[in-house]
Design a protein around this motif. Structure first.
Motif, PDB file in Angstrom:
ATOM      1  N   UNK A 263       0.681  -1.208   0.030  1.00  0.00           N
ATOM      2  CA  UNK A 263      -0.060  -0.028   0.043  1.00  0.00           C
ATOM      3  C   UNK A 263       1.047   1.169  -0.039  1.00  0.00           C
ATOM      4  N   UNK A 264       0.391   2.245  -0.555  1.00  0.00           N
ATOM      5  CA  UNK A 264       1.227   3.506  -0.434  1.00  0.00           C
ATOM      6  C   UNK A 264       0.354   4.712  -1.232  1.00  0.00           C
ATOM      7  N   UNK A 265       0.541   5.772  -0.753  1.00  0.00           N
ATOM      8  CA  UNK A 265      -0.006   7.136  -1.590  1.00  0.00           C
ATOM      9  C   UNK A 265       1.017   8.465  -1.430  1.00  0.00           C
ATOM     10  N   UNK A 266       0.869   9.006  -2.272  1.00  0.00           N
ATOM     11  CA  UNK A 266       1.734  10.373  -2.149  1.00  0.00           C
ATOM     12  C   UNK A 266       0.768  11.551  -2.666  1.00  0.00           C
ATOM     13  N   UNK A 267       1.044  12.687  -1.727  1.00  0.00           N
ATOM     14  CA  UNK A 267       0.355  13.794  -2.182  1.00  0.00           C
ATOM     15  C   UNK A 267       1.009  14.798  -3.179  1.00  0.00           C
ATOM     16  N   UNK A 268       0.515  14.371  -4.399  1.00  0.00           N
ATOM     17  CA  UNK A 268       1.229  14.798  -5.570  1.00  0.00           C
ATOM     18  C   UNK A 268       0.120  15.759  -6.196  1.00  0.00           C
ATOM     19  N   UNK A 269      -1.149  15.310  -6.318  1.00  0.00           N
ATOM     20  CA  UNK A 269      -2.136  16.321  -6.956  1.00  0.00           C
ATOM     21  C   UNK A 269      -3.586  15.400  -6.950  1.00  0.00           C
ATOM     22  N   UNK A 270      -4.753  16.328  -7.081  1.00  0.00           N
ATOM     23  CA  UNK A 270      -5.797  15.756  -6.890  1.00  0.00           C
ATOM     24  C   UNK A 270      -6.640  16.689  -7.306  1.00  0.00           C
ATOM     25  N   UNK A 271      -8.112  16.240  -7.537  1.00  0.00           N
ATOM     26  CA  UNK A 271      -9.075  17.016  -8.113  1.00  0.00           C
ATOM     27  C   UNK A 271     -10.066  17.407  -6.862  1.00  0.00           C
ATOM     28  N   UNK A 272     -10.542  18.598  -7.006  1.00  0.00           N
ATOM     29  CA  UNK A 272     -11.336  19.056  -5.930  1.00  0.00           C
ATOM     30  C   UNK A 272     -12.712  18.482  -5.598  1.00  0.00           C
ATOM     31  N   UNK A 273     -13.148  17.842  -6.883  1.00  0.00           N
ATOM     32  CA  UNK A 273     -14.352  17.017  -6.518  1.00  0.00           C
ATOM     33  C   UNK A 273     -13.931  15.705  -5.591  1.00  0.00           C
ATOM     34  N   UNK A 274     -12.905  15.469  -5.510  1.00  0.00           N
ATOM     35  CA  UNK A 274     -12.187  14.322  -4.775  1.00  0.00           C
ATOM     36  C   UNK A 274     -12.209  14.501  -3.157  1.00  0.00           C
ATOM     37  N   UNK A 275     -12.052  15.780  -2.795  1.00  0.00           N
ATOM     38  CA  UNK A 275     -11.265  16.157  -1.587  1.00  0.00           C
ATOM     39  C   UNK A 275     -12.118  15.621  -0.409  1.00  0.00           C
ATOM     40  N   UNK A 276     -13.443  15.380  -0.495  1.00  0.00           N
ATOM     41  CA  UNK A 276     -14.110  14.974   0.735  1.00  0.00           C
ATOM     42  C   UNK A 276     -13.821  13.660   1.063  1.00  0.00           C
ATOM     43  N   UNK A 277     -13.106  12.769   0.119  1.00  0.00           N
ATOM     44  CA  UNK A 277     -12.877  11.413   0.551  1.00  0.00           C
ATOM     45  C   UNK A 277     -11.929  11.435   1.679  1.00  0.00           C
ATOM     46  N   UNK A 278     -11.273  12.516   2.145  1.00  0.00           N
ATOM     47  CA  UNK A 278     -10.607  12.610   3.293  1.00  0.00           C
ATOM     48  C   UNK A 278     -11.235  11.800   4.554  1.00  0.00           C
ATOM     49  N   UNK A 279     -12.697  11.872   4.439  1.00  0.00           N
ATOM     50  CA  UNK A 279     -13.354  11.445   5.605  1.00  0.00           C
ATOM     51  C   UNK A 279     -13.189   9.764   5.637  1.00  0.00           C
ATOM     52  N   UNK A 280     -13.017   9.357   4.334  1.00  0.00           N
ATOM     53  CA  UNK A 280     -12.634   7.706   4.362  1.00  0.00           C
ATOM     54  C   UNK A 280     -11.246   7.578   4.370  1.00  0.00           C
ATOM     55  N   UNK A 281     -10.402   8.249   4.087  1.00  0.00           N
ATOM     56  CA  UNK A 281      -8.937   8.089   4.189  1.00  0.00           C
ATOM     57  C   UNK A 281      -8.531   8.209   5.622  1.00  0.00           C
ATOM     58  N   UNK A 282      -9.180   8.838   6.324  1.00  0.00           N
ATOM     59  CA  UNK A 282      -8.874   9.059   7.795  1.00  0.00           C
ATOM     60  C   UNK A 282      -9.840   7.854   8.489  1.00  0.00           C
ATOM     61  N   UNK A 283      -9.468   7.756   9.952  1.00  0.00           N
ATOM     62  CA  UNK A 283     -10.350   7.080  10.956  1.00  0.00           C
ATOM     63  C   UNK A 283     -11.267   7.996  11.613  1.00  0.00           C
ATOM     64  N   UNK A 284     -12.143   8.168  10.795  1.00  0.00           N
ATOM     65  CA  UNK A 284     -13.159   9.334  11.061  1.00  0.00           C
ATOM     66  C   UNK A 284     -13.920   9.180  12.597  1.00  0.00           C
ATOM     67  N   UNK A 285     -14.165   7.983  12.701  1.00  0.00           N
ATOM     68  CA  UNK A 285     -14.552   7.657  14.099  1.00  0.00           C
ATOM     69  C   UNK A 285     -13.804   8.155  15.334  1.00  0.00           C
ATOM     70  N   UNK A 286     -12.393   7.919  14.952  1.00  0.00           N
ATOM     71  CA  UNK A 286     -11.594   8.331  16.117  1.00  0.00           C
ATOM     72  C   UNK A 286     -11.314   9.556  16.103  1.00  0.00           C
ATOM     73  N   UNK A 287     -11.363  10.486  14.708  1.00  0.00           N
ATOM     74  CA  UNK A 287     -11.429  11.733  14.880  1.00  0.00           C
ATOM     75  C   UNK A 287     -12.656  12.617  15.663  1.00  0.00           C
TER      76      UNK A 287
END
Length: 573
Positions: A263-287
């Motif tokens: 598994x891996x990811x790099x913060x290189x570029x993204x589209x603004x219509x994808x930015x809300x996926x942060x809530x699945x990218x992190x452990x939202x319950x813990x947050x």
């Protein structure tokens, strides 16, 4: 012999992709050393940070310069978001963005002011033609500020692909050389997950912390993880830089199982219509429950987020009998500084002594389907993919109040809440709206009314109810006394506030003429700059009209004295 050559070719290709961005084309937008108070891709509330935040010596009013030749292609002024923002399109296919500005300069400022007066609005969005506002590299275009949703004075800076509008990490464009960094990222926490009904990790079916010890070489060694079934990990990490102690986001994370990347990811570029996926990218319950942000190194179900698309594996680990694994996490910054975590994993037959928490309810939400729920006078429509996972939802209606689960489950797409008010006596339909408790405060939702049905769309769960607002906004604390001579003042200000539905509209008038008033919602201040030259010599009558979102209005009237002054007042202080 073919395989090594193929590997070298692919490696060169990957490196070449990173080097395709022009390194010396853009200059710095500031004439001070660059220090970041926010990094690209940094984890923020409901979004990934889309640029770099440059420090501005803890003050406003620093000159901001065009980073290259081009033309102003967009200007947006809003109460929240980037506040006063400028977009410059360059001939090399990229657009630079400058946010939270205090003021524009020169022809840009004049262009904006004319349009604001023409439209009689502080908030405005403009798209100048390519030949209207051309700028040269190094030309001052603005002063730095603290407008919009900024938490303090700084310059928000982005570089976007002009065609796709994807935002790209500015460090690719040579800004890394302007911001030296020899410090490796730091690790705060490592947590482990038992993924699946029969999985166990360290005798727990719940998320569980894993202790870490710092090794002499700077890496971390985790305590042995005993598990069975499918497990995964998440990490709480941050990055600093030379002479900069801000806790910024990392650039890259990678996970390896027995030496093979899973598994891996790099913060290189993204589209603004994808930015809300942060809530699945992190452990939202813990947050939401303990205010800790951990970024997961796995996904249960693939979702359309470009930064994880390259993963052929999901990052999860199947721990089977007689198995032993060495799991390694590498956290890197853009400059190649790296921090490693080694996690020994071993199969264990031990059953869970800590069972998972799951309350079974009659309302099981299948996230890939549309869902409709109705009780008493309230209905809820949940479209497909509004949630990331299936779950048992709490759904209850008591005394015209909807209890819709709680805030620990993230919502990706709008759900619709509808109240039938036909059986509610004495309701003031014109002043009533759907509200939600946001902590101890009532939150306003735009409410669509069709007959007896009141509906609102929301990306939050919680407690919903009908609220009525009949109280007009407040206008208070002007920066002068009635009849005062304001020859020594550059501005006039008043404060405005509304306790429930919120401010919708504000207008100021001098001697019957509309005047531009900048609105800062953080300080609740309306400001008019006298260099707009609207005032008259002698007595001036000021009128301010403020309305809330339910149509309640307040009028404030006073007067002051002013001697005509032809010298413009600088706004950069």
């Amino acid at each position: 012999m073919k395989l090594p050559f193929l590997f070298l070719f692919l490696s060169a290709l990957c490196l070449g992709q990173r080097q395709d961005y022009p390194k010396d084309y853009f200059r710095s937008p500031l004439d001070i050393p660059l220090f970041a108070s926010g990094s690209f891709g940094e984890l923020r509330g409901n979004h990934f940070h889309s640029g770099l935040d440059f420090k501005t010596l803890q003050r406003q009013g620093l000159p901001v310069f065009a980073v290259a030749d081009g033309f102003v292609s967009r200007i947006k002024i809003s109460e929240g978001g980037y506040g006063k923002a400028l977009y410059v399109t360059h001939p090399n296919g990229y657009t630079s963005v400058y946010g939270h500005l205090k003021q524009f300069t020169g022809a840009i400022a004049e262009f904006v002011r004319k349009r604001q007066y023409a439209e009689k609005s502080y908030e405005i969005e403009l798209f100048p033609m390519a030949n209207e506002l051309r700028v040269e590299k190094g030309q001052q275009v603005a002063f730095s500020g603290n407008t919009g949703s900024s938490g303090g004075p700084h310059l928000h800076f982005e570089i976007r692909d002009s065609k796709t509008e994807q935002t790209i990490n500015p460090l690719f464009f040579g800004f890394d050389a302007k911001m030296p960094d020899k410090k490796a990222p730091m690790i705060n926490d490592l947590v482990a997950y038992a993924v699946g009904d029969s999985s166990v990790v360290n005798q727990s079916q719940r998320t569980i912390p894993v202790s870490l010890s710092l090794q002499p070489d700077g890496s971390y060694l985790a305590s042995k993880v005993l598990g069975k079934g499918t497990i995964g990990f998440a990490v709480n990490t941050y990055d600093t830089a030379d002479n900069n102690y801000n806790w910024n986001g990392i650039y890259k994370a990678a996970a390896f199982l027995n030496g093979s990347q899973i598994f891996s990811y790099e913060f290189d570029k993204f589209s603004f219509d994808q930015t809300r996926y942060i809530n699945n990218f992190i452990d939202y319950y813990r947050y939401k429950t303990i205010n800790q942000t951990v970024q997961k190194l796995f996904f249960k179900r693939r979702y359309p987020f470009s930064m994880i698309d390259q993963n052929k594996k999901n990052g999860l680990i199947s721990v089977l009998p007689n198995s032993t694994f060495n799991y390694r996490i590498e956290i890197s910054d853009f400059h190649g500084n790296k921090r490693m975590i080694n996690v020994p994993i071993q199969f264990s037959e031990a059953d869970a002594t800590i069972a998972k928490e799951e309350k079974i309810t009659p309302y099981y939400v299948k996230s890939r389907n549309d869902n409709n729920y109705t009780k008493d006078n309230v209905s809820v429509f949940i479209p497909e993919n509004a949630f990331y996972e299936d779950f048992y939802m709490n759904f209850e209606v008591k005394d015209n109040v909807l209890y819709l689960h709680n805030e620990t489950v993230p919502v990706h797409n709008n759900i619709t809440v509808t109240f039938d008010v036909s059986a509610i006596s004495g309701i003031n339909r014109d002043k009533t709206f759907i509200s939600r408790m946001d902590g101890t405060k009532k939150e306003y939702f735009t409410t669509y009314k069709k007959g007896n049905l009141f509906s609102a769309r929301t990306k939050d769960l919680g407690k919903f109810f009908l609220a009525t607002d009949t109280i007009a906004p407040r206008i208070y604390r002007p920066n002068f006394k009635e009849g005062e001579n304001l020859d020594g003042s550059d501005t006039l200000t008043v404060h405005i506030d509304d306790d429930l539905s919120g401010i919708k509209q504000y207008n100021g008038y001098l001697n019957g003429k509309w005047i531009l008033m900048d609105y800062d919602y953080k300080t609740k201040t309306l400001t008019h700059y006298f260099d707009d030259a609207i005032y008259e010599e002698g007595k001036n009558e000021l009128k301010v009209v403020v309305s809330d979102k339910m149509g309640n209005s307040t009028i404030f009237e006073t007067h002051f004295l002013k001697t005509k002054n032809t010298q413009p007042v600088e706004k950069n202080n």
